[in-house]
Motif scaffolding. Structure first.
Motif, mmCIF file in Angstrom:
data_model
loop_
_atom_site.group_PDB
_atom_site.id
_atom_site.type_symbol
_atom_site.label_atom_id
_atom_site.label_comp_id
_atom_site.label_asym_id
_atom_site.label_seq_id
_atom_site.Cartn_x
_atom_site.Cartn_y
_atom_site.Cartn_z
ATOM 1 N N ASN A 34 31.000 39.749 -43.109
ATOM 2 C CA ASN A 34 31.532 39.147 -41.884
ATOM 3 C C ASN A 34 32.733 38.249 -42.153
ATOM 4 O O ASN A 34 33.445 37.864 -41.215
ATOM 5 C CB ASN A 34 30.452 38.327 -41.181
ATOM 6 N N LEU A 35 32.993 37.930 -43.423
ATOM 7 C CA LEU A 35 34.092 37.019 -43.740
ATOM 8 C C LEU A 35 35.427 37.732 -43.918
ATOM 9 O O LEU A 35 36.454 37.077 -44.115
ATOM 10 C CB LEU A 35 33.773 36.212 -45.004
ATOM 11 N N VAL A 36 35.434 39.052 -43.847
ATOM 12 C CA VAL A 36 36.698 39.773 -43.837
ATOM 13 C C VAL A 36 36.864 40.411 -42.462
ATOM 14 O O VAL A 36 35.949 41.051 -41.942
ATOM 15 C CB VAL A 36 36.765 40.835 -44.964
ATOM 16 N N GLU A 37 38.018 40.176 -41.856
ATOM 17 C CA GLU A 37 38.263 40.651 -40.502
ATOM 18 C C GLU A 37 39.569 41.440 -40.443
ATOM 19 O O GLU A 37 40.483 41.211 -41.241
ATOM 20 C CB GLU A 37 38.339 39.468 -39.522
ATOM 21 N N ASN A 38 39.613 42.357 -39.483
ATOM 22 C CA ASN A 38 40.833 43.127 -39.236
ATOM 23 C C ASN A 38 41.170 43.081 -37.755
ATOM 24 O O ASN A 38 40.387 43.541 -36.921
ATOM 25 C CB ASN A 38 40.650 44.581 -39.691
ATOM 26 N N VAL A 39 42.310 42.477 -37.435
ATOM 27 C CA VAL A 39 42.830 42.541 -36.072
ATOM 28 C C VAL A 39 43.900 43.625 -36.075
ATOM 29 O O VAL A 39 44.962 43.458 -36.676
ATOM 30 C CB VAL A 39 43.425 41.189 -35.632
ATOM 31 N N PRO B 194 37.119 49.522 -44.219
ATOM 32 C CA PRO B 194 35.729 49.747 -44.654
ATOM 33 C C PRO B 194 35.515 49.484 -46.142
ATOM 34 O O PRO B 194 34.450 48.997 -46.546
ATOM 35 C CB PRO B 194 35.493 51.215 -44.299
ATOM 36 N N TYR B 195 36.522 49.812 -46.970
ATOM 37 C CA TYR B 195 36.429 49.503 -48.401
ATOM 38 C C TYR B 195 36.302 47.995 -48.601
ATOM 39 O O TYR B 195 35.462 47.516 -49.380
ATOM 40 C CB TYR B 195 37.660 50.040 -49.136
ATOM 41 N N LEU B 196 37.152 47.203 -47.907
ATOM 42 C CA LEU B 196 37.103 45.752 -48.048
ATOM 43 C C LEU B 196 35.766 45.191 -47.566
ATOM 44 O O LEU B 196 35.199 44.269 -48.183
ATOM 45 C CB LEU B 196 38.254 45.113 -47.273
ATOM 46 N N GLN B 197 35.237 45.746 -46.482
ATOM 47 C CA GLN B 197 33.927 45.302 -46.002
ATOM 48 C C GLN B 197 32.842 45.578 -47.052
ATOM 49 O O GLN B 197 31.917 44.770 -47.221
ATOM 50 C CB GLN B 197 33.577 46.022 -44.701
ATOM 51 N N LYS B 198 32.978 46.692 -47.747
ATOM 52 C CA LYS B 198 32.009 47.034 -48.782
ATOM 53 C C LYS B 198 32.052 46.008 -49.918
ATOM 54 O O LYS B 198 31.003 45.557 -50.402
ATOM 55 C CB LYS B 198 32.291 48.434 -49.321
ATOM 56 N N ILE B 199 33.265 45.629 -50.338
ATOM 57 C CA ILE B 199 33.397 44.643 -51.414
ATOM 58 C C ILE B 199 32.807 43.310 -50.981
ATOM 59 O O ILE B 199 32.043 42.670 -51.716
ATOM 60 C CB ILE B 199 34.862 44.473 -51.838
ATOM 61 N N TYR B 200 33.147 42.863 -49.776
ATOM 62 C CA TYR B 200 32.590 41.612 -49.262
ATOM 63 C C TYR B 200 31.074 41.725 -49.108
ATOM 64 O O TYR B 200 30.343 40.743 -49.263
ATOM 65 C CB TYR B 200 33.242 41.236 -47.937
ATOM 66 N N GLY B 201 30.616 42.935 -48.817
ATOM 67 C CA GLY B 201 29.184 43.162 -48.695
ATOM 68 C C GLY B 201 28.440 42.955 -50.003
ATOM 69 O O GLY B 201 27.244 42.633 -50.001
ATOM 70 N N TYR B 202 29.119 43.153 -51.135
ATOM 71 C CA TYR B 202 28.488 42.874 -52.426
ATOM 72 C C TYR B 202 27.987 41.434 -52.490
ATOM 73 O O TYR B 202 27.014 41.137 -53.187
ATOM 74 C CB TYR B 202 29.482 43.101 -53.570
ATOM 75 N N ALA C 264 37.758 38.128 -52.157
ATOM 76 C CA ALA C 264 36.338 38.020 -51.788
ATOM 77 C C ALA C 264 35.616 37.050 -52.720
ATOM 78 O O ALA C 264 35.908 37.016 -53.918
ATOM 79 C CB ALA C 264 35.683 39.404 -51.857
ATOM 80 N N PRO C 265 34.682 36.254 -52.192
ATOM 81 C CA PRO C 265 34.161 36.279 -50.816
ATOM 82 C C PRO C 265 34.815 35.259 -49.886
ATOM 83 O O PRO C 265 34.220 34.876 -48.891
ATOM 84 C CB PRO C 265 32.689 35.947 -51.027
ATOM 85 N N ASN C 266 36.043 34.795 -50.213
ATOM 86 C CA ASN C 266 36.718 33.841 -49.343
ATOM 87 C C ASN C 266 37.139 34.520 -48.037
ATOM 88 O O ASN C 266 37.450 35.717 -48.026
ATOM 89 C CB ASN C 266 37.956 33.267 -50.036
ATOM 90 N N PRO C 267 37.188 33.787 -46.935
ATOM 91 C CA PRO C 267 37.589 34.374 -45.653
ATOM 92 C C PRO C 267 38.968 35.026 -45.742
ATOM 93 O O PRO C 267 39.898 34.459 -46.326
ATOM 94 C CB PRO C 267 37.610 33.175 -44.707
ATOM 95 N N GLN C 268 39.081 36.219 -45.169
ATOM 96 C CA GLN C 268 40.344 36.943 -45.177
ATOM 97 C C GLN C 268 40.526 37.675 -43.851
ATOM 98 O O GLN C 268 39.620 38.345 -43.372
ATOM 99 C CB GLN C 268 40.402 37.948 -46.331
ATOM 100 N N LEU C 269 41.712 37.532 -43.289
ATOM 101 C CA LEU C 269 42.083 38.223 -42.055
ATOM 102 C C LEU C 269 43.252 39.140 -42.340
ATOM 103 O O LEU C 269 44.295 38.701 -42.826
ATOM 104 C CB LEU C 269 42.479 37.203 -40.974
#
Length: 471
Positions: A378-383, A365-373, A342-347
């Motif tokens: 929006n730069l972390v995605e999960n397919v 959700p944990y990763l979204q929280k870190i990116y939210g800091y 983070a905060p680099n794009p990650q899929l």
């Protein structure tokens, strides 16, 4: 004569102690593991699947004292001392396995991540944690400081030209006599600076020679991106220098990490490389490698670990967990390491049939929280593909293409058909020998190439001492 009388007297006096010691050994309730497992099956009306080799020459001390009211408690008591466990395969059936340090229960993994997450609460406290973890990871890998780079040029084969892309094989010397080999895919036509994707593959058969790996790298190149796929340690052409069993050693993780760092050094030396668009994506063990590299090397600006990241799985191979990276600063796991990107794009591409099955429920959700800091959740995605399994198949590759095209500003239409679907049919699948650097029979392997695990350890030790005399 008097001396012998004293010896006889001492022997007579010690005889009761000797007998007691023998009796103590005889009464430690020691039984063969097979007998104990058979009794568990009878007593608790369960079935435990095991092979003769698994239980051969294994014994359990105080076996009768290990039985409890439930079969699960009893199995845990019996198997822990012999470093074994069971997997539950049905309501009353189990399968015996060796103890797996790398596999935790879902609940234990989640609890560990939750405890780690309490160490920070905003971007400042998180950055402080990262500032501790990154150097600690290098130290855990015995790469602090980094060994010096050999003063040699990469060995590059003639370029092959295909529909919209080219391929050339490259060997890079990363320590004296130690080479890491790969194939570099480039767009056939390009202007200015172009992005790069590293492609470390996992423990699938044929690794970088596989069809799916060639499809992925060639398609990225046809979109306008360089893609570099490379061998695992003691896989592929690395077998010219080492035995396959050498991969199951801790130094595999060190070599693969150092190899990726040297690959990045080389790729960034090319005039056409855009350093602001350097990414990495691998699957399975290559996914673990992806996470580690994105955590320790800030030159990486995008990451896409595939079927790998989980808070309750630490990687089942020494090339993923052979060095104590997960013990850094009180303990970490692969999800926290992924958060270091983070905060680099990650899929994160996950599926429903391996240890990534629960990614959407807790870890993401944990990763979204870190990116939210950083205000960039929006730069972390999960397919997540709940009906798929452990591979880097078409749907996973398609997700990668779209993610890379979006974040690296590439034209995905170059690999789409008239209906807008991803079309990989224009890729030429090469035969394995064509992807070798050192020839069909290794005949072009440099004369100074080291061979054997012992020689590698010696070369690494020398390189480390040169950088750190106190080592």
């Amino acid at each position: 004569m008097r001396r012998y009388k004293v010896y006889a007297l001492l022997s007579f006096m010690l005889l009761p102690l000797m007998i007691w010691a023998q009796q103590d050994t005889d009464h430690d309730y020691r039984r063969s593991l097979k007998d104990v497992l058979d009794e568990i099956q009878t007593r608790y009306h369960v079935k435990i699947k095991y092979t003769d080799d698994q239980v051969k020459d294994k014994y359990v001390n105080y076996a009768d004292w290990r039985f409890r009211n439930t079969v699960d408690e009893t199995l845990a008591n019996v198997l822990a001392p012999v470093d074994m466990k069971v997997n539950k395969t049905g309501p009353s059936s189990y399968k015996l396995k060796d103890y797996e340090y790398n596999v935790w229960s879902v609940e234990d993994g989640w609890a560990k991540l939750d405890s780690i997450a309490k160490l920070y609460h905003d971007v400042n406290s998180w950055e402080q944690r990262k500032a501790i973890l990154r150097p600690a990871l290098y130290k855990a890998l015995d790469l602090s400081p980094l060994p010096s780079k050999p003063d040699s040029k990469p060995i590059i084969t003639p370029k092959r030209i295909y529909n919209g892309y080219t391929v050339e094989n490259i060997a890079i010397e990363i320590l004296p006599g130690l080479y890491i080999n790969g194939s570099l895919y480039k767009p056939l036509h390009f202007k200015g600076k172009i992005p790069v994707m590293l492609s470390p593959d996992g423990h699938w058969d044929k690794q970088r020679y596989r069809t799916d790996c060639q499809l992925r790298c060639a398609s990225l190149a046809r979109m306008g991106c360089m893609a570099y796929s490379y061998d695992l340690f003691a896989w592929g052409e690395s077998l010219l220098q080492f035995k396959s069993e050498d991969h199951r050693t801790s130094i595999a993780q060190v070599v693969q990490t150092l190899g990726a760092i040297r690959i990045i050094d080389y790729l960034l030396s090319l005039k056409e490389t855009d350093p602001a668009r350097l990414g990495i994506s691998g699957g399975s063990g290559g996914g673990s490698h992806t996470v580690l590299m994105a955590a320790i090397d800030p030159r990486i600006k995008l990451s896409a670990p595939v079927v790998s990241v989980s808070s309750y799985f630490y990687g089942g191979c020494p090339c993923e967990s052979g060095m104590p990276i997960h013990m850094c600063d009180g303990g970490t796991d692969n999800v926290e390491l992924a958060a270091m990107a983070a905060p680099n794009p990650q899929l994160l591409i996950t599926d429903g049939k391996d240890w990534t099955a629960h990614m959407p429920e807790h870890d993401f959700p944990y990763l979204q929280k870190i990116y939210g800091y950083y205000g960039k959740s929006n730069l972390v995605e999960n397919v997540h593909l709940p009906n798929e399994g452990h591979d880097y198949g078409p749907s996973k590759r398609n997700a990668l293409y779209k993610f890379v095209a979006k974040n690296f500003k590439l034209d995905i239409h170059k690999i789409e058909d008239k209906s807008g679907n991803i079309d990989e049919s224009e890729v030429t699948i090469e035969k394995e020998p064509l992807m070798y650097v050192f020839g069909d029979h290794g005949q072009y392997l440099p004369k100074d190439a080291i061979k054997g695990y012992a020689k590698l350890l010696a070369v690494f030790a020398t390189a480390t001492r040169e950088k750190n005399p106190a080592y």
